[in-house]
Design a protein around this motif. Structure first.
Motif, short mmCIF file in Angstrom:
data_model
loop_
_atom_site.label_atom_id
_atom_site.label_comp_id
_atom_site.label_asym_id
_atom_site.label_seq_id
_atom_site.Cartn_x
_atom_site.Cartn_y
_atom_site.Cartn_z
N PHE A 1 2.69 23.18 -34.04
CA PHE A 1 3.19 23.97 -32.91
C PHE A 1 4.05 23.12 -31.99
CE2 PHE A 1 -0.85 22.11 -31.80
CZ PHE A 1 -0.62 21.58 -30.54
N ARG A 2 4.89 23.83 -31.21
CA ARG A 2 5.66 23.25 -30.11
C ARG A 2 5.47 24.17 -28.92
NH1 ARG A 2 9.67 23.49 -33.85
NH2 ARG A 2 10.84 24.88 -32.53
N LEU A 3 5.24 23.60 -27.75
CA LEU A 3 4.99 24.38 -26.54
C LEU A 3 6.03 24.06 -25.48
CD1 LEU A 3 1.15 23.69 -26.40
CD2 LEU A 3 2.25 25.75 -27.26
N SER A 4 6.57 25.12 -24.85
CA SER A 4 7.53 24.91 -23.77
C SER A 4 7.54 26.12 -22.84
CB SER A 4 8.94 24.67 -24.33
OG SER A 4 9.38 25.81 -25.03
N ASN A 5 8.06 25.91 -21.65
CA ASN A 5 8.28 27.02 -20.71
C ASN A 5 9.37 26.64 -19.71
OD1 ASN A 5 7.15 25.55 -18.58
ND2 ASN A 5 5.30 26.78 -18.44
N GLN A 6 9.76 27.61 -18.92
CA GLN A 6 10.70 27.40 -17.81
C GLN A 6 9.89 27.61 -16.54
OE1 GLN A 6 13.71 26.08 -19.60
NE2 GLN A 6 14.32 26.76 -17.59
N SER A 7 9.87 26.61 -15.69
CA SER A 7 9.13 26.73 -14.44
C SER A 7 9.93 26.08 -13.32
CB SER A 7 7.77 26.05 -14.59
OG SER A 7 7.05 26.11 -13.38
N GLY B 1 12.93 26.40 -12.49
CA GLY B 1 14.25 25.95 -12.94
C GLY B 1 14.23 24.75 -13.87
N LYS B 2 13.06 24.32 -14.29
CA LYS B 2 12.96 23.16 -15.17
C LYS B 2 12.40 23.58 -16.52
CE LYS B 2 12.03 19.72 -11.61
NZ LYS B 2 11.08 18.73 -11.13
N HIS B 3 12.96 23.00 -17.57
CA HIS B 3 12.42 23.19 -18.92
C HIS B 3 11.25 22.22 -19.07
CE1 HIS B 3 12.35 24.23 -23.14
NE2 HIS B 3 12.25 22.94 -23.41
N ARG B 4 10.06 22.76 -19.34
CA ARG B 4 8.86 21.93 -19.46
C ARG B 4 8.36 21.93 -20.90
NH1 ARG B 4 4.39 23.59 -16.13
NH2 ARG B 4 3.77 21.43 -16.21
N ILE B 5 7.83 20.80 -21.31
CA ILE B 5 7.29 20.65 -22.66
C ILE B 5 5.84 20.19 -22.55
CG2 ILE B 5 7.44 19.33 -24.81
CD1 ILE B 5 10.46 19.07 -24.22
N MET B 6 4.97 20.83 -23.35
CA MET B 6 3.59 20.38 -23.44
C MET B 6 3.42 19.75 -24.82
SD MET B 6 -0.09 22.42 -23.22
CE MET B 6 0.26 23.23 -21.68
N ASN B 7 3.26 18.44 -24.83
CA ASN B 7 3.05 17.70 -26.08
C ASN B 7 1.56 17.67 -26.42
OD1 ASN B 7 5.81 16.79 -26.39
ND2 ASN B 7 5.42 15.43 -24.66
N LEU B 8 1.28 17.36 -27.66
CA LEU B 8 -0.11 17.17 -28.05
C LEU B 8 -0.68 15.96 -27.31
CD1 LEU B 8 -2.54 17.91 -29.77
CD2 LEU B 8 -1.58 16.48 -31.59
N VAL B 9 0.06 14.86 -27.34
CA VAL B 9 -0.35 13.64 -26.65
C VAL B 9 0.72 13.28 -25.63
CG1 VAL B 9 -0.91 11.18 -26.92
CG2 VAL B 9 -1.61 12.81 -28.68
N SER B 10 0.28 12.94 -24.44
CA SER B 10 1.20 12.59 -23.36
C SER B 10 2.05 11.39 -23.74
CB SER B 10 0.40 12.26 -22.10
OG SER B 10 1.26 11.80 -21.09
N THR B 11 3.34 11.49 -23.41
CA THR B 11 4.22 10.34 -23.63
C THR B 11 4.11 9.37 -22.46
OG1 THR B 11 6.07 11.47 -22.55
CG2 THR B 11 5.88 11.72 -24.95
#
Length: 191
Positions: free
Chosen positions: A122-128, A130-140
């Motif tokens: 899976f890949r997770l993202s949203n717009q919040s 005005g910013k494109h946000r990504i939820m990774n499995l493990v934090s970078t």
């Protein structure tokens, strides 16, 4: 009252059915099988069903799930089906933040009497705001403005329990319905 108590006791000690089981559990390395946590796939058995029969039932059922199945499904006849789906506003970071959209992939492989289900990706993202946000499995660990977050931290510790629960529940529900359609022939044939 006694009957209710007896039913409760029996349900506590009975073996879970497939409708109660999780197919996969999310770890900091991705999904692993609940049948064997060293495996990245699960195998489910359907006695007396040929490879082509299982493939056909699966393909017919999956085609009923999507508005445009040709854009979601790729397949090798009687061998594999790959589902590339999208689920909008499905995964929570917490109770307050906007939900994340999910792009997911599920791969099914067929043999006589059984279906192998590879661990979903899976890949997770949203717009919040005005910013494109990504939820990774493990934090970078590189995002100071919150545009990239992780379900697990770099050490493998769970940080976003709601996201983990939502992911596991989504795929469990999806695969239970799939299994039920194959096992019980619940594909609507009346029209």
């Amino acid at each position: 009252m006694r009957a209710l108590l007896l039913l409760l006791i029996i349900s506590l000690f009975s073996k879970p059915t497939i409708a109660q089981e999780k197919f996969f559990e999310l770890t900091s390395h991705g999904f692993v099988s609940t049948q064997d946590t060293t495996k990245l796939f699960s195998i489910y058995y359907y006695e007396g069903k040929s490879q082509s029969e299982l493939y056909k039932k699966a393909l017919v059922y999956i085609n009923t799930l999507y508005v445009s199945p040709k854009d979601v499904i790729s397949n090798v006849e009687n061998e594999t089906i790959t589902i590339n789906g999208v689920a909008k506003s499905t995964i929570r970071q917490n109770s307050l933040s906007p939900r994340f959209d999910m792009n997911y992939t599920i791969v099914l492989m067929f043999k006589d009497n059984r279906i192998r289900i590879d661990a979903p990706t899976f890949r997770l993202s949203n717009q919040s705001m005005g910013k494109h946000r990504i939820m990774n499995l493990v934090s970078t660990g590189l995002s100071l403005d919150g545009t990239e977050i992780g379900i697990y931290n770099k050490k493998g510790n769970l940080k976003l329990e709601k996201a983990k629960d939502d992911l596991e529940n989504f795929f469990t529900s999806y695969l239970i319905k799939f299994h039920d359609a194959i096992e019980n022939d619940k594909i609507n044939k009346e029209w």
